[in-house]
Scaffold this active site. Structure first.
Site, PDB file in Angstrom:
ATOM      1  N   GLU A 558      -4.120   4.132  -3.741  1.00 38.92           N
ATOM      2  CA  GLU A 558      -4.690   4.525  -4.897  1.00 38.92           C
ATOM      3  C   GLU A 558      -3.884   3.537  -5.790  1.00 38.92           C
ATOM      4  O   GLU A 558      -2.961   2.970  -5.862  1.00 38.92           O
ATOM      5  CB  GLU A 558      -4.490   5.948  -5.732  1.00 38.92           C
ATOM      6  CG  GLU A 558      -3.512   6.230  -6.309  1.00 38.92           C
ATOM      7  CD  GLU A 558      -3.514   7.077  -7.002  1.00 38.92           C
ATOM      8  OE1 GLU A 558      -2.924   7.899  -7.611  1.00 38.92           O
ATOM      9  OE2 GLU A 558      -3.664   7.368  -7.872  1.00 38.92           O
ATOM     10  N   PHE A 561      -7.274   0.117  -9.808  1.00 37.55           N
ATOM     11  CA  PHE A 561      -9.006   0.296 -10.122  1.00 37.55           C
ATOM     12  C   PHE A 561      -9.851   1.145  -9.517  1.00 37.55           C
ATOM     13  O   PHE A 561     -10.765   1.479  -9.607  1.00 37.55           O
ATOM     14  CB  PHE A 561      -9.150  -1.255  -8.589  1.00 37.55           C
ATOM     15  CG  PHE A 561      -8.914  -2.630  -9.719  1.00 37.55           C
ATOM     16  CD1 PHE A 561      -9.886  -2.510 -10.648  1.00 37.55           C
ATOM     17  CD2 PHE A 561      -8.097  -3.340  -9.080  1.00 37.55           C
ATOM     18  CE1 PHE A 561      -9.543  -4.376 -11.123  1.00 37.55           C
ATOM     19  CE2 PHE A 561      -8.430  -4.352  -9.454  1.00 37.55           C
ATOM     20  CZ  PHE A 561      -8.320  -5.015 -10.715  1.00 37.55           C
ATOM     21  N   VAL A 564      -8.213   5.004  -2.022  1.00 44.21           N
ATOM     22  CA  VAL A 564      -8.625   4.388  -0.843  1.00 44.21           C
ATOM     23  C   VAL A 564      -8.766   5.493   0.277  1.00 44.21           C
ATOM     24  O   VAL A 564      -7.907   6.525  -0.045  1.00 44.21           O
ATOM     25  CB  VAL A 564      -7.865   3.597   0.385  1.00 44.21           C
ATOM     26  CG1 VAL A 564      -8.458   3.578   1.379  1.00 44.21           C
ATOM     27  CG2 VAL A 564      -7.856   1.757  -0.543  1.00 44.21           C
ATOM     28  N   ASP A 699      -0.594 -10.451   3.200  1.00 37.88           N
ATOM     29  CA  ASP A 699       0.088  -8.979   3.237  1.00 37.88           C
ATOM     30  C   ASP A 699       0.049  -9.331   5.085  1.00 37.88           C
ATOM     31  O   ASP A 699      -0.310  -7.441   4.786  1.00 37.88           O
ATOM     32  CB  ASP A 699      -0.187  -8.220   2.031  1.00 37.88           C
ATOM     33  CG  ASP A 699       0.301  -6.676   2.139  1.00 37.88           C
ATOM     34  OD1 ASP A 699       0.155  -7.066   1.354  1.00 37.88           O
ATOM     35  OD2 ASP A 699       1.913  -7.382   2.497  1.00 37.88           O
TER      36      ASP A 699
END
Ligand SMILES: *[C@@H]1O[C@H](CO)[C@@H](O)[C@H](O)[C@H]1NC(C)=O
Ligand SMILES: *[C@@H]1O[C@H](CO)[C@@H](O)[C@H](O)[C@H]1NC(C)=O
Ligand SMILES: *[C@@H]1O[C@H](CO)[C@@H](O)[C@H](O)[C@H]1NC(C)=O
Ligand SMILES: *[C@@H]1O[C@H](CO)[C@@H](O)[C@H](O)[C@H]1NC(C)=O
Length: 843
Positions: A558, A561, A564, A699
């Site tokens: 999380e 925003f 998931v 990333d």
């Protein structure tokens, strides 16, 4: 110090060679920037076939300029074999152009578009366009390999033109942006074309010499019309016409020659046309005089002048002294006695069976070419005389040699002093930059201004660091923060666009750089709006999925925003494209990852979320997580992506052991070396796909790769949202959260994220894989020490620490890792190369 003496010696030879060409354009000296970067070329003289937006108009195509959005970009993707797009420069008068420079769109790290190849077209009158070819007939010029470096290319042969067009060429459909510069000088001869009988072939005695005008840019049928070529390329032929300065060409290359056999009139008539009416002082003709092979300079020349419509009645005639003693090639100077003309027609009479010219130049009005370091020859001999008076020549060149030597020695001393001084400055700067890097994480009080200036001053001085300064100077994307996600995109733009704000011009950075991934607060793919727009141009092809068919299973992560979730989706198969096949029976639920935007998310976050959907929907590669469906008809907005049954690669490998004794004892599941390579190759393949779209992942790590059946891998982007991996990210106070252990030195120090920095991260990912993710990279170093090590990479004094070779890792594989961590981004392999190398490793 021995080698130092070679330099003046070379210069000396150079000067000697140049001594003959004072009133003629000299391609070695005529290399001044013509005003794209300097601004002498006006905006209105730069035009283009199209532009992507007002901020990428033709006028932004200036080399080394960062105005607008940082380059000229055509409206649409450049396709292979389409030569529709061009950037055109009007130089307002004829110029002799010897060199071109190109650069891509970097825009402080946001842009990554450049032209890998290009062609050049030019015109002298604006209506007849000529495609430039090199001396071997090749049209395509190798362009840029990245968005920031300037690539200079010599034009061999040089161009004489007023208008020049750069035409990007690609081998696959791609976005291209260009910044360019032309180098040369004004074409003072004013010659627009010469018409002459076509050059001939001398067959006897063998070997044959080909005396055609091989770079003539006009029409050649029986005679040459409306072009310029070897007689104006600034290259004088050698005494022995069968040899050439130019590498790898046929005998006779430098000369255009004719035989009296084919010209019964006994002369060669050449007509010269000029850009305007000029007051002519002299004409110089460079002739071969190898009389042993029946080649001699002309016996007589008769010139006619035309200023308005009619030819002057009385021609000018001149006969040089015939020379049977000296076989060297020479300039013969013909005094044109201040005739006013815009066209000259000269008949050169044969003195022997052959007549060979390599250069013809005209001096008119008072204009003089800039000469070399030696003083210009001011007064031309008043009388018509061949320039081969031996005593005169020796005197002249002695003075030149002397002056040349002195100048060269002074020059070398100055260079040495500059280098010494400059090394000291460099050291100081480095210390300063280091301090800065630390301050940066201790307090955020250092202003953007300060950071900019620090970096701005360092890089222009770098000896081995040749990227243009202004491009690298900003410390931009540190601002992506998961702590203040609502402002992610604005914060990011603020720092990237510091200069933009100052000059008030709208930039991508300010206006519409897409910082994707609102949900978890991490940045995923950061790409310029340009690419974004192209990708999302068409309608989104994903379908709405009924929310009620999703069953919550587990929270994957999380951010500010949103969250998931790992969910099971019923009947997902119906919503899928036919091309996309699940290997799960129709009636069974499918595991999916659901990114969910909080219903109270800001408008910006919502917009970003929708943009991300658009982009994700276009990404189609077997090794990239696919967007399956969306729920955007009602809140919370959801994005449903694939999930892979074995979770992420980091956890997957942590649970496994290498094949061998130890695994047998512990009874743990194993992964073979071949399968490790197989997984690594899939990651490389996915990254190859992303890099082909100019996407920068930023990333890449095992935690962001998902594992499916049979060791299949897909790259995802859960990033820093998961608490599990928070230790992998480094928090710069109040500003950024960065996976520093995976980041290249230039990403950390300069905030530059490129495909080359993704390659670096791939090297670290590979290292993780070979270690079965049992250890964090640089686990023995603190975050601060990792950053310190980054400074060592930058300084490159062999004090940097590399990740050690994992026990399982063969030398060949470790070599790949080390190549990913090369200091110079250009020396790092591409994902294509890495992918190929990894495939080769597998039996
Ligand atoms: C002569 O050199 C100056 C720079 O020193 C340059 O600006 C100028 O254009 C040159 N002139 C010619 C005719 O090449
Ligand atoms: C000139 O002659 C050479 C050698 O035969 C040939 O290869 C070349 O194509 C010719 N060039 C032109 C422009 O005719
Ligand atoms: C041409 O130039 C010369 C030397 O500068 C000058 O004396 C002469 O008057 C000029 N001719 C014309 C027609 O302008
Ligand atoms: C060409 O020149 C040679 C040498 O001067 C001479 O012997 C020969 O007769 C000339 N050929 C023609 C056709 O004029």
């Amino acid at each position: 110090m021995k080698h130092l003496w070679d330099v003046p010696f070379l210069l000396l030879i150079l000067l000697y060679l140049l001594a003959a060409v004072t009133s003629q354009v000299n391609p070695g000296v005529c290399r001044y920037p013509l005003g794209m970067s300097g601004g002498q070329i006006q905006d209105e003289d730069i035009s283009a076939s199209s532009q992507w937006s007002e901020s990428t108009a033709a006028r932004y195509g200036r080399l080394d300029f960062e105005e607008g959005d940082g380059a000229w970009c055509p409206e649409i993707t450049v396709e292979p074999d389409s030569l529709k797009e061009f950037l055109q420069i009007d130089l307002r008068s004829l110029h002799f152009i010897t060199l071109v420079g190109t650069q891509g769109r970097h825009a402080g790290g946001i842009g990554n578009e450049f032209s890998q190849m290009y062609k050049i077209k030019y015109s002298r009158d604006g209506s007849r366009w000529i495609s430039w070819r090199n001396r071997q007939g090749k049209q395509v010029i190798e362009g840029n390999r990245n968005a920031y470096d300037i690539v200079l290319k010599d034009l061999e042969p040089p161009i004489i033109a007023r208008y020049v067009r750069f035409m990007p060429v690609t081998d696959h459909s791609m976005n291209v942006c260009m910044r360019v510069e032309l180098y040369g000088c004004e074409w003072l001869d004013g010659l627009v074309s010469y018409n002459a009988p076509a050059g001939e072939q001398m067959s006897l005695p063998a070997p044959p010499a080909y005396l055609n005008d091989s770079v003539y840019d006009g029409a050649v049928i029986h005679s040459m019309t409306e072009g310029l070529g070897q007689l104006t390329d600034g290259v004088c032929g050698l005494d022995d016409f069968t040899h050439s300065h130019v590498y790898n060409v046929w005998p006779g290359y430098d000369y255009v020659g004719w035989t009296n056999e084919s010209l019964p009139s006994g002369f060669v008539e050449i007509m010269f046309e000029f850009d305007r009416i000029r007051n002519f002082t002299t004409m110089k003709v460079h002739c071969n005089n190898m009389y042993s092979r029946h080649v001699k300079a002309f016996r007589q020349v008769v010139c006619y002048f035309r200023s308005e419509a009619d030819w002057e009645a009385t021609p000018l005639s001149f006969s040089p002294v015939e020379d049977e003693k000296n076989p060297s090639a020479r300039f013969i100077t013909v005094n044109l006695a201040n005739h006013m003309a815009s066209a000259i027609k000269c008949q050169f009479f044969f003195a022997d069976a052959w007549m060979l010219f390599s250069e013809i130049t005209f001096q008119s009005d008072t204009a003089m070419y800039n000469t070399t370091l030696a003083p210009p020859k001011t007064a031309l001999p008043p009388n018509i005389q061949p320039e081969d008076d031996p005593t005169h020549k020796v005197d002249d060149s002695n003075t030149r040699i002397l002056i040349g030597c002195l100048v060269a020695i002074i020059f070398i001393l100055v260079v040495i002093i500059v280098i010494i001084l400059w090394r000291q400055v460099w050291q100081k700067m480095l210390e300063k930059s280091e301090t800065f890097a630390y301050n940066h994480n201790q307090s955020s009080t250092i202003s953007e201004q300060e950071s900019n200036s620090t970096y701005e001053r360092i890089f222009p001085l770098g000896p081995d660091y040749q990227e243009p300064s202004r491009i690298i100077c900003k410390l931009p994307e540190f601002a992506q923060s998961s702590e203040e996600p609502a402002s992610t995109s604005t914060a990011a733009s603020k720092s990237t666009a510091t200069t933009a704000v100052q000059d008030g011009a709208p930039h991508y950075a300010e206006a519409d750089i897409v910082n994707l991934q609102g949900v978890t607060g991490s940045n995923t793919y950061a790409i310029p709006a340009l690419t974004m727009d192209l990708l999302s141009g068409k309608d989104v092809a994903v379908e709405e999925f009924p929310r009620k068919l999703l069953t919550f299973k587990e929270k994957l992560g999380e951010g500010q925003f949103g969250e998931v979730h790992l969910c099971e989706a019923e009947g997902m198969q119906e919503f899928m494209n036919k091309e996309f096949l699940f290997d799960i029976p129709e009636d069974q639920p499918v595991l999916v990852a659901v990114k969910m935007l909080r219903s109270d998310a800001s408008k910006n976050a919502r917009n970003d979320f929708l943009k991300e959907i658009k982009i994700m929907s276009r990404l189609k590669d077997p090794n990239i997580i696919r967007l399956l469906a969306v729920c955007i008809y009602s809140d919370p907005l959801c994005m449903i992506t694939e999930y892979m049954e074995n979770g992420d690669l980091n956890q997957f490998l942590s649970r496994h052991e290498p094949e061998g004794q130890l695994a047998l004892l512990s009874n743990a599941p194993t992964v073979s070396f071949n399968n490790l390579c197989y997984m690594a190759a899939q990651i490389a393949s996915g990254m190859k796909y992303l890099s082909s779209l100019n996407f920068v992942h930023r990333d890449l790590a095992t935690r962001n790769c998902l594992v499916g059946k049979n060791f299949t891998i897909k790259i995802a982007d859960f990033g820093m949202s998961r608490n599990l991996y928070s230790g992998d990210y480094y928090r710069i106070q109040g500003r950024a959260v960065l996976p520093i252990r995976w980041m290249s030195w230039e990403s950390i120090l300069l905030g530059k994220f490129t495909t080359a920095s993704d390659v670096w991260a791939f090297g670290v990912t590979l290292w993780e894989i070979l270690n079965f993710c049992k250890e964090q990279p640089y686990s023995q170093l603190t975050d601060e020490q990792v950053i310190e090590n980054t400074g060592e990479f930058f300084r490159d004094q062999k004090r940097q620490i590399y990740l050690p070779q994992p026990v399982l890792c063969p030398d060949s594989l470790y070599k790949i890792m080390l190549s990913c961590w090369r200091r110079n981004t250009k020396e790092r392999p591409s994902f294509q190369e890495i992918h190929r190398a990894l495939l080769e490793l597998q039996p």
